[in-house]
Design a protein around this motif. Structure first.
Motif, mmCIF file in Angstrom:
data_model
loop_
_atom_site.group_PDB
_atom_site.id
_atom_site.type_symbol
_atom_site.label_atom_id
_atom_site.label_comp_id
_atom_site.label_asym_id
_atom_site.label_seq_id
_atom_site.Cartn_x
_atom_site.Cartn_y
_atom_site.Cartn_z
ATOM 1 N N GLN A 39 -8.667 26.900 -43.092
ATOM 2 C CA GLN A 39 -9.819 26.222 -42.476
ATOM 3 C C GLN A 39 -9.376 24.973 -41.728
ATOM 4 N N HIS A 40 -8.498 24.192 -42.332
ATOM 5 C CA HIS A 40 -8.004 22.967 -41.700
ATOM 6 C C HIS A 40 -7.228 23.302 -40.429
ATOM 7 N N THR A 41 -6.377 24.327 -40.531
ATOM 8 C CA THR A 41 -5.554 24.714 -39.391
ATOM 9 C C THR A 41 -6.407 25.169 -38.218
ATOM 10 N N TYR A 42 -7.418 25.992 -38.483
ATOM 11 C CA TYR A 42 -8.219 26.545 -37.393
ATOM 12 C C TYR A 42 -9.094 25.481 -36.733
ATOM 13 N N LEU A 43 -9.537 24.495 -37.498
ATOM 14 C CA LEU A 43 -10.308 23.410 -36.903
ATOM 15 C C LEU A 43 -9.450 22.630 -35.902
ATOM 16 N N ASP A 44 -8.207 22.329 -36.277
ATOM 17 C CA ASP A 44 -7.299 21.643 -35.349
ATOM 18 C C ASP A 44 -7.007 22.506 -34.128
ATOM 19 N N TYR A 45 -6.724 23.767 -34.379
ATOM 20 C CA TYR A 45 -6.420 24.715 -33.303
ATOM 21 C C TYR A 45 -7.572 24.802 -32.297
ATOM 22 N N SER A 46 -8.798 24.810 -32.777
ATOM 23 C CA SER A 46 -9.959 24.966 -31.900
ATOM 24 C C SER A 46 -10.087 23.808 -30.910
ATOM 25 N N ILE A 47 -9.708 22.616 -31.335
ATOM 26 C CA ILE A 47 -9.842 21.434 -30.475
ATOM 27 C C ILE A 47 -8.945 21.549 -29.244
ATOM 28 N N THR A 48 -7.677 21.838 -29.443
ATOM 29 C CA THR A 48 -6.756 21.911 -28.303
ATOM 30 C C THR A 48 -6.934 23.197 -27.506
ATOM 31 N N ASN A 49 -7.453 24.235 -28.140
ATOM 32 C CA ASN A 49 -7.752 25.466 -27.406
ATOM 33 C C ASN A 49 -8.813 25.196 -26.330
ATOM 34 N N LEU A 50 -9.838 24.412 -26.689
ATOM 35 C CA LEU A 50 -10.857 24.024 -25.714
ATOM 36 C C LEU A 50 -10.287 23.066 -24.677
ATOM 37 N N LEU A 51 -9.449 22.135 -25.115
ATOM 38 C CA LEU A 51 -8.857 21.171 -24.198
ATOM 39 C C LEU A 51 -8.023 21.870 -23.126
ATOM 40 N N ALA A 52 -7.322 22.939 -23.504
ATOM 41 C CA ALA A 52 -6.531 23.701 -22.534
ATOM 42 C C ALA A 52 -7.428 24.285 -21.445
ATOM 43 N N ALA A 53 -8.596 24.791 -21.835
ATOM 44 C CA ALA A 53 -9.528 25.364 -20.857
ATOM 45 C C ALA A 53 -10.047 24.297 -19.905
ATOM 46 N N VAL A 54 -10.329 23.109 -20.434
ATOM 47 C CA VAL A 54 -10.804 22.010 -19.596
ATOM 48 C C VAL A 54 -9.726 21.607 -18.593
ATOM 49 N N LEU A 55 -8.479 21.529 -19.057
ATOM 50 C CA LEU A 55 -7.377 21.168 -18.161
ATOM 51 C C LEU A 55 -7.182 22.204 -17.057
ATOM 52 N N ILE A 56 -7.265 23.491 -17.410
ATOM 53 C CA ILE A 56 -7.116 24.549 -16.416
ATOM 54 C C ILE A 56 -8.239 24.475 -15.381
ATOM 55 N N ALA A 57 -9.476 24.239 -15.848
ATOM 56 C CA ALA A 57 -10.619 24.174 -14.935
ATOM 57 C C ALA A 57 -10.511 22.985 -13.985
ATOM 58 N N LEU A 58 -10.061 21.846 -14.504
ATOM 59 C CA LEU A 58 -10.010 20.625 -13.692
ATOM 60 C C LEU A 58 -8.795 20.571 -12.772
ATOM 61 N N THR A 59 -7.804 21.412 -13.016
ATOM 62 C CA THR A 59 -6.608 21.426 -12.161
ATOM 63 C C THR A 59 -6.612 22.661 -11.267
ATOM 64 N N PHE A 60 -6.304 23.825 -11.827
ATOM 65 C CA PHE A 60 -6.277 25.052 -11.027
ATOM 66 C C PHE A 60 -7.631 25.349 -10.394
ATOM 67 N N GLY A 61 -8.697 25.041 -11.111
ATOM 68 C CA GLY A 61 -10.034 25.336 -10.597
ATOM 69 C C GLY A 61 -10.466 24.454 -9.458
ATOM 70 N N GLN A 62 -9.761 23.345 -9.232
ATOM 71 C CA GLN A 62 -10.140 22.418 -8.165
ATOM 72 C C GLN A 62 -9.106 22.336 -7.043
ATOM 73 N N LEU A 63 -7.943 22.985 -7.236
ATOM 74 C CA LEU A 63 -6.890 22.915 -6.220
ATOM 75 C C LEU A 63 -7.254 23.736 -4.990
ATOM 76 N N GLY A 64 -6.890 23.260 -3.820
ATOM 77 C CA GLY A 64 -7.064 24.024 -2.584
ATOM 78 C C GLY A 64 -8.487 23.998 -2.060
ATOM 79 N N ASP A 65 -8.667 24.670 -0.946
ATOM 80 C CA ASP A 65 -9.976 24.712 -0.295
ATOM 81 C C ASP A 65 -10.843 25.793 -0.930
ATOM 82 N N ALA A 66 -12.129 25.488 -1.032
ATOM 83 C CA ALA A 66 -13.080 26.460 -1.555
ATOM 84 C C ALA A 66 -13.493 27.429 -0.456
ATOM 85 N N LYS A 67 -13.853 28.641 -0.855
ATOM 86 C CA LYS A 67 -14.389 29.634 0.051
ATOM 87 C C LYS A 67 -15.839 29.910 -0.338
#
Length: 409
Positions: A39-67
């Motif tokens: 339980q302790h391990t999965y709670l920690d894991y869940s936090i950074t798992n979400l953080l990775a998605a936020v980082l991907i969205a704010l970097t790859f999701g915003q790079l370049g010109d939109a179509k």
């Protein structure tokens, strides 16, 4: 928005995904074997798992010109795309439940065979669904050859598990050692009652009070491992572990098709003129639902644990810093692994991206290197293991060779 333009780029990012998704299970298995509550391990894991998605969205999701048909991440947050958002969130729910289930299956069935069975179900069910959802952009003769190779590897993996289990039973039956295992499950700390002379560290952890002297692969090693780990498995029914594995496999086989529907709208649920959900936005919503389910269930499991795991509390979780850095690392690995898989799937087809389900190849490597799996096993076990790994390599190669390229026009 960052777009993968060529097949080589898609294959490269899927290889990175394969490594990440095959490594994070080994990290969580390591913590469970060291005695940290799941339980302790999965709670920690869940936090950074979400953080990775936020980082991907704010970097790859915003790079370049939109179509017009592929807007950037922030633009899509205000668009009327809720049908696709719900598909993405449904994928996050089933993946979170599947990941949570496998955390217990790794203890009961073992890292390698759990990944083999669950991945095979993804290939058989999920890859087939993705092939038809993708309008057959992958080359069927190559794609389903890869599926067949994977199924052969699954059969070999099951044979490896059966042979290795027989080897372990023989070792234990010949051992003269006796042991007693218990927990102080009525407390909030969840610490185990272990004989003061019993070795504590199975992987030379920094927090260990004693160092194990048993050699990997021996009966003494197996007994010490059972004393140390947080999920007790000796004497448990085989059907419990296999039931958990098959349940998780069903969950895993559904999440990739759900993301496919979210990003490509094959069922035409969006209104006219509303662009499809880009993979980065879909992954963001996917990860939010994954986070909510994971956090909610594991807070419940703190007070009402399953599989004989000791009780804990949120206060005890906050104070448990042993191994936290590894759980946080596992969350990042899984988050970026899933994100890269979806990016590769958007470019080359989700059926080909399911090649990352050959992740047992990576997990087996870590299982042998870190946990001493198959040490001192019979020649039969070693022979089956080699053939299983070779078949996994063939499965990865053929699935990736089937990749088509989805038009972004």
């Amino acid at each position: 928005m960052f777009i993968i333009e060529d097949k080589g780029g898609a294959i490269a990012i899927m290889c990175a995904s394969l490594f990440f998704l095959g490594t994070w299970p080994a990290v969580l298995t390591l913590l469970e074997r060291r005695g940290r509550l799941p339980q302790h391990t999965y709670l920690d894991y869940s936090i950074t798992n979400l953080l990775a998605a936020v980082l991907i969205a704010l970097t790859f999701g915003q790079l370049g010109d939109a179509k017009h048909n592929m807007p950037n991440f922030f633009t899509q947050l205000s668009q009327d795309n809720w049908p696709s958002v719900l598909f993405a969130m449904a994928g996050g729910i089933v993946l979170s439940i599947g990941n949570l289930s496998t955390q217990y299956a790794w203890a009961y069935v073992g890292l390698s065979v759990t990944e083999v069975i669950s991945s095979s179900m993804v290939v058989v069910i999920g890859t087939t669904l993705n092939y038809f959802l993708d309008n057959r952009i992958n080359r069927a003769e190559i794609l389903f050859t890869g599926v067949a190779c994977f199924l052969v590897a699954v059969i070999l993996g099951s044979a490896v598990h059966a042979s290795n289990a027989a080897d372990n039973e023989k070792k234990l039956s010949e051992s003269r050692n006796t042991y007693k295992i218990g927990t102080d499950g009525g407390t909030e700390t969840g610490k185990k009652v272990i004989d003061k002379d019993a070795p504590k560290d199975m992987e030379n952890g920094a927090s260990a009070e004693y160092s194990t002297k048993a050699e990997a692969g021996t009966a003494e090693y197996l007994i010490e491992l059972e004393e140390r780990r947080s999920i007790k498995v000796f004497g448990s029914s085989t059907f419990i572990g296999l039931g958990i594995v098959f349940f998780s496999g069903i969950c895993f086989s559904l999440f990739s098709p759900a993301i496919n529907l979210a990003t490509n709208d094959q069922w035409h649920t969006l209104k006219d003129g509303v662009p499809h959900l880009v993979v980065y936005t879909a992954f963001f919503y996917f990860s939010i639902s994954c986070f909510v389910v994971g956090i909610g269930l594991n807070i419940l499991f703190l007070y009402r644990p399953m599989a004989g795991v000791p009780k804990s509390s949120f206060k005890a979780y906050l104070n448990d810093w042993e191994g936290r850095q590894w759980a946080l690392l596992a969350g990042f690995l899984c988050g970026f692994g899933n994100g890269f898989q979806f990016m590769g799937g958007q470019a080359a087809g989700y059926a080909a991206a399911d090649a990352v389900q050959a992740l047992p190849l990576v997990s087996t490597f870590w299982g042998i290197l870190l946990f001493g799996e198959y040490r001192k096993s019979s020649k039969k076990t070693y022979t089956l293991l080699v053939f299983m790994l070779l078949m996994f390599i063939a499965a990865v190669a053929t699935l990736m060779a089937s990749a088509g390229h989805r038009s972004t026009k």
